[in-house]
Design an enzyme around this catalytic site. Structure first.
Site, PDB file in Angstrom:
ATOM      1  N   GLY A  36      48.333  77.652  36.305  1.00 45.45           N
ATOM      2  CA  GLY A  36      47.162  76.928  36.077  1.00 45.45           C
ATOM      3  C   GLY A  36      46.219  77.711  35.984  1.00 45.45           C
ATOM      4  CG  HIS A  37      44.501  79.938  39.278  1.00 45.16           C
ATOM      5  ND1 HIS A  37      45.321  79.732  39.997  1.00 45.16           N
ATOM      6  CD2 HIS A  37      43.311  79.260  39.428  1.00 45.16           C
ATOM      7  CE1 HIS A  37      44.738  79.041  41.210  1.00 45.16           C
ATOM      8  NE2 HIS A  37      43.665  78.853  40.788  1.00 45.16           N
TER       9      HIS A  37
HETATM   10  P1  AMP Z   1      40.998  76.728  42.268  1.00 48.42           P
HETATM   11  O1  AMP Z   1      41.508  78.145  42.657  1.00 48.42           O
HETATM   12  O2  AMP Z   1      42.031  75.761  42.942  1.00 48.42           O
HETATM   13  O3  AMP Z   1      39.402  76.568  42.797  1.00 48.42           O
HETATM   14  O4  AMP Z   1      41.048  76.340  40.632  1.00 48.42           O
HETATM   15  C1  AMP Z   1      40.506  77.377  40.033  1.00 48.42           C
HETATM   16  C2  AMP Z   1      40.263  76.830  38.360  1.00 48.42           C
HETATM   17  O5  AMP Z   1      41.768  76.403  37.935  1.00 48.42           O
HETATM   18  C3  AMP Z   1      39.735  75.235  38.399  1.00 48.42           C
HETATM   19  O6  AMP Z   1      38.987  75.114  37.359  1.00 48.42           O
HETATM   20  C4  AMP Z   1      40.823  74.285  38.401  1.00 48.42           C
HETATM   21  O7  AMP Z   1      40.921  73.202  37.768  1.00 48.42           O
HETATM   22  C5  AMP Z   1      41.641  75.040  37.563  1.00 48.42           C
HETATM   23  N1  AMP Z   1      43.199  74.772  37.828  1.00 48.42           N
HETATM   24  C6  AMP Z   1      43.891  74.770  39.190  1.00 48.42           C
HETATM   25  N2  AMP Z   1      45.090  74.143  39.102  1.00 48.42           N
HETATM   26  C7  AMP Z   1      45.133  73.748  37.827  1.00 48.42           C
HETATM   27  C8  AMP Z   1      46.111  73.418  37.041  1.00 48.42           C
HETATM   28  N3  AMP Z   1      47.509  72.784  37.625  1.00 48.42           N
HETATM   29  N4  AMP Z   1      46.172  73.541  35.568  1.00 48.42           N
HETATM   30  C9  AMP Z   1      45.021  73.810  35.074  1.00 48.42           C
HETATM   31  N5  AMP Z   1      44.062  74.195  35.665  1.00 48.42           N
HETATM   32  C10 AMP Z   1      44.018  74.254  36.993  1.00 48.42           C
END
Ligand code: AMP
Length: 283
Positions: A36-37
């Site tokens: 996702g990242h």
């Molecule tokens: P986090 O590290 O969980 O704070 O996420 C960092 C960024 O990655 C945020 O903008 C999240 O929305 C995005 N993100 C996390 N999981 C996913 C995913 N499965 N698909 C797309 N973007 C994601």
């Protein structure tokens, strides 16, 4: 790829690159990187000369009873992943750099942050907007990439940028999922094998609800009941919320119209799992 830990070094780097006429794409994260990242990093690489990724587990967005200290971390692996991608700088500040002693200024969005996750995690989004505003000031990006996975967060950040006239563009990328539909999340690591096998029912429930909307159902209560039924029948978890809100103001709707966000949060064991779908049901 450079790893930068100091705020002044990060800002100097960005300003120097901008002075050379280069654009900076920025992906803020809490680390423990997954596909996702990576989708955000790839998007940033396509449209910008320089890509900056930050890793900072932000204490201000965790409530006292939440998983701040247990939040999964693997900086070495994250750095390797970023090194293999189009990342120019990995910004990895320390907690005391971001929140030095005496820190007392916060940024708070006061409307969109009240519903959904804001209802069950009071203060969470104040922590998010504060750290994101700080990161914008430090990294000075042209474009910042967020995931639809945290849909409410992206609406709130867009509102903050607009309300505070921040000179950045916000891009939101689609949710990346496992083959069975489970949205990728660093918190999926908390799931046991059994929980993981069933966690896909959150997305399956949303898809079933989507089908009902496509067939003409417009009652929010009926659609929410259908989602609840699928989750409760298949997943041992505690539903935090199931909601259908207007994408303009994130307020709950009784009847579906225009564009709606259908969002769910479920606590499965130690993991708080969130997922969502955007629908355009028409009148
Ligand atoms: P986090 O590290 O969980 O704070 O996420 C960092 C960024 O990655 C945020 O903008 C999240 O929305 C995005 N993100 C996390 N999981 C996913 C995913 N499965 N698909 C797309 N973007 C994601």
């Amino acid at each position: 790829m450079r790893i930068i830990k100091k705020i002044d070094v990060m800002r100097k780097f960005s300003l120097a690159e901008k002075n050379k006429g280069r654009t900076i794409g920025f992906v803020p994260t809490m680390g423990f990187l997954h596909a996702g990242h990576l989708s955000l990093i790839k998007k940033a690489g396509k449209r910008n000369d320089i890509v900056v990724v930050s890793i900072f587990v932000n204490p201000a967005q965790f409530l006292p009873n939440e998983d701040f200290s247990a939040y999964p971390k693997d900086f070495r692996k994250d750095a390797l992943i970023c090194g293999e991608e189009s990342v120019d700088v990995l910004f990895y500040p320390g907690r005391k750099d971001i929140y030095p002693a005496g820190f007392s200024t916060y940024v708070e969005e006061t409307s969109l942050s009240k519903s959904l996750c804001g209802g069950s995690r009071p203060g969470h989004f104040k922590g998010v907007t504060t750290v994101v505003a700080k990161l914008f000031n430090i990294v000075v990006p042209n474009t910042v990439y967020f995931g639809q996975k945290d849909a409410q967060q992206s609406y709130i950040i867009k509102r903050m940028v607009s309300d505070l006239n921040m000179p950045v563009e916000i891009k939101v990328a689609p949710i990346v999922r496992e083959p069975d539909g489970l949205a990728l999340s660093s918190r999926n690591k908390y799931l046991t094998k059994g929980q993981r096998a069933k966690a896909c029912f959150i997305y399956k429930a949303l898809k079933i609800a989507e089908k009902r909307v496509k067939k003409g159902e417009r009652s929010s209560a009926k659609i929410k009941a259908a989602i609840r039924h699928v989750i409760e029948a298949n997943l041992r978890g505690e539903i935090d919320y199931i909601d259908i809100v207007d994408t303009e103001n994130l307020k709950p709707l009784k009847k579906l119209k225009r564009k709606v966000l259908m969002a769910v949060a479920v606590n499965v064991g130690k993991a708080r799992l969130i997922d969502n779908i955007i629908l355009k049901p028409g009148r």
